[in-house]
Design a protein around this motif. Structure first.
Motif, PDB file in Angstrom:
ATOM      1  N   GLY A 184      -3.678  16.928   1.436  1.00  0.00           N
ATOM      2  CA  GLY A 184      -3.804  16.557   2.841  1.00  0.00           C
ATOM      3  C   GLY A 184      -2.762  17.178   3.728  1.00  0.00           C
ATOM      4  O   GLY A 184      -2.765  16.972   4.938  1.00  0.00           O
ATOM      5  N   TRP A 200       5.295  12.208   7.095  1.00  0.00           N
ATOM      6  CA  TRP A 200       5.575  13.331   7.997  1.00  0.00           C
ATOM      7  C   TRP A 200       6.470  12.853   9.143  1.00  0.00           C
ATOM      8  O   TRP A 200       7.474  13.489   9.461  1.00  0.00           O
ATOM      9  CB  TRP A 200       4.238  13.858   8.521  1.00  0.00           C
ATOM     10  CG  TRP A 200       4.283  15.107   9.330  1.00  0.00           C
ATOM     11  CD1 TRP A 200       4.062  16.375   8.879  1.00  0.00           C
ATOM     12  CD2 TRP A 200       4.515  15.233  10.740  1.00  0.00           C
ATOM     13  NE1 TRP A 200       4.151  17.269   9.926  1.00  0.00           N
ATOM     14  CE2 TRP A 200       4.426  16.593  11.064  1.00  0.00           C
ATOM     15  CE3 TRP A 200       4.797  14.323  11.752  1.00  0.00           C
ATOM     16  CZ2 TRP A 200       4.613  17.066  12.361  1.00  0.00           C
ATOM     17  CZ3 TRP A 200       4.989  14.792  13.043  1.00  0.00           C
ATOM     18  CH2 TRP A 200       4.890  16.146  13.337  1.00  0.00           C
ATOM     19  N   ILE A 220       2.425   4.793   1.055  1.00  0.00           N
ATOM     20  CA  ILE A 220       2.754   5.326   2.381  1.00  0.00           C
ATOM     21  C   ILE A 220       1.802   6.485   2.702  1.00  0.00           C
ATOM     22  O   ILE A 220       1.498   7.303   1.838  1.00  0.00           O
ATOM     23  CB  ILE A 220       4.234   5.756   2.446  1.00  0.00           C
ATOM     24  CG1 ILE A 220       4.639   6.060   3.877  1.00  0.00           C
ATOM     25  CG2 ILE A 220       4.508   6.926   1.544  1.00  0.00           C
ATOM     26  CD1 ILE A 220       6.139   6.121   4.063  1.00  0.00           C
ATOM     27  N   SER A 221       1.307   6.514   3.912  1.00  0.00           N
ATOM     28  CA  SER A 221       0.351   7.559   4.292  1.00  0.00           C
ATOM     29  C   SER A 221       1.066   8.894   4.490  1.00  0.00           C
ATOM     30  O   SER A 221       2.278   8.949   4.735  1.00  0.00           O
ATOM     31  CB  SER A 221      -0.391   7.162   5.568  1.00  0.00           C
ATOM     32  OG  SER A 221       0.446   7.304   6.691  1.00  0.00           O
ATOM     33  N   HIS A 222       0.289   9.941   4.402  1.00  0.00           N
ATOM     34  CA  HIS A 222       0.821  11.294   4.591  1.00  0.00           C
ATOM     35  C   HIS A 222       1.424  11.438   5.987  1.00  0.00           C
ATOM     36  O   HIS A 222       2.521  11.994   6.151  1.00  0.00           O
ATOM     37  CB  HIS A 222      -0.296  12.315   4.361  1.00  0.00           C
ATOM     38  CG  HIS A 222       0.165  13.717   4.466  1.00  0.00           C
ATOM     39  ND1 HIS A 222       0.140  14.392   5.663  1.00  0.00           N
ATOM     40  CD2 HIS A 222       0.662  14.574   3.553  1.00  0.00           C
ATOM     41  CE1 HIS A 222       0.612  15.613   5.476  1.00  0.00           C
ATOM     42  NE2 HIS A 222       0.932  15.741   4.195  1.00  0.00           N
ATOM     43  N   ASP A 223       0.716  10.947   6.995  1.00  0.00           N
ATOM     44  CA  ASP A 223       1.210  11.065   8.372  1.00  0.00           C
ATOM     45  C   ASP A 223       2.496  10.265   8.568  1.00  0.00           C
ATOM     46  O   ASP A 223       3.400  10.713   9.279  1.00  0.00           O
ATOM     47  CB  ASP A 223       0.148  10.601   9.369  1.00  0.00           C
ATOM     48  CG  ASP A 223      -1.004  11.586   9.484  1.00  0.00           C
ATOM     49  OD1 ASP A 223      -0.842  12.750   9.049  1.00  0.00           O
ATOM     50  OD2 ASP A 223      -2.059  11.198  10.008  1.00  0.00           O
ATOM     51  N   MET A 224       2.589   9.103   7.946  1.00  0.00           N
ATOM     52  CA  MET A 224       3.801   8.296   8.071  1.00  0.00           C
ATOM     53  C   MET A 224       4.980   9.003   7.404  1.00  0.00           C
ATOM     54  O   MET A 224       6.095   9.008   7.939  1.00  0.00           O
ATOM     55  CB  MET A 224       3.590   6.916   7.451  1.00  0.00           C
ATOM     56  CG  MET A 224       4.765   5.984   7.656  1.00  0.00           C
ATOM     57  SD  MET A 224       5.199   5.699   9.375  1.00  0.00           S
ATOM     58  CE  MET A 224       3.845   4.677   9.901  1.00  0.00           C
ATOM     59  N   PRO A 247       0.827  -1.206   0.000  1.00  0.00           N
ATOM     60  CA  PRO A 247       0.000   0.000   0.000  1.00  0.00           C
ATOM     61  C   PRO A 247       0.863   1.259   0.000  1.00  0.00           C
ATOM     62  O   PRO A 247       1.993   1.245   0.491  1.00  0.00           O
ATOM     63  CB  PRO A 247      -0.812  -0.120   1.294  1.00  0.00           C
ATOM     64  CG  PRO A 247      -0.051  -1.055   2.150  1.00  0.00           C
ATOM     65  CD  PRO A 247       0.718  -1.954   1.229  1.00  0.00           C
TER      66      PRO A 247
END
Length: 179
Positions: A51, A10, A4-8, A2
């Motif tokens: 985001g 960051w 990588i998330s924005h928060d990850m 998947p």
């Protein structure tokens, strides 16, 4: 795999900058400009992503971080690298997050400074410097002059403040509703 998330992203970017800054500050008592600049650039890229905080909010966070700690540099309490590191982290947190980060850093710095003073057996020296600085500051103020940075003698043993900034960032992330 998947995306990588924005928060990850960051957390990874800000964490990498802090780890390098702490490592360098502990070893050499300096935070390299390339570390802070690459962190600031990463913060601006992440802020401009969907985001993200937005570039304006990130730049304001950096400017406020710089403004909050610049007086401590002027009074020789912190080094320029520490101030630049907070400014770069302000680009990650934006507004009003930089205020929470700075408050968490000051709280962490106070605790770590007391531990550092005790560990290096500098209590008498630090208290003597504080007394001298306050006495000269009061004398300057009573004479109608502004207190000077030269009123406070510099202690022999200086704590690498990037450790306090890192602890403040961890505290900020743990208390933040963002994560």
């Amino acid at each position: 795999m998947p995306p990588i998330s924005h928060d990850m992203l960051w957390l990874l970017a800000s964490g990498a900058m802090i780890i390098v800054a702490v490592w360098s500050d502990v070893r050499t008592m300096r935070i390299p400009n390339w570390c802070v600049l690459s962190g600031a650039f990463s913060a601006l890229l992440i802020a401009s992503m969907p985001g993200g905080l937005g570039l304006a909010d990130a730049l304001i966070g950096g400017a406020v971080g710089l403004a909050l700690l610049l007086p401590l540099y002027i009074f020789r309490i912190l080094g320029a690298g520490d101030v630049k590191l907070i400014a770069a982290l302000g680009m990650f947190t934006g507004m009003p997050g930089i205020f929470g980060l700075t408050l968490a850093t000051f709280a962490s710095g106070g605790v770590l400074s007391l531990l550092w003073m005790i560990r290096h057996r500098q209590s008498a020296n630090v208290l003597s410097n504080l007394r001298t600085g306050l006495l000269h500051g009061v004398m300057d103020a009573s004479a109608g002059k502004l207190p000077s940075a030269q009123n406070f003698p510099v202690s022999q043993s200086r704590m690498p403040y990037a450790c306090a900034i890192a602890a403040g960032m961890v505290l900020y992330v743990l208390l933040s509703k963002r994560f």
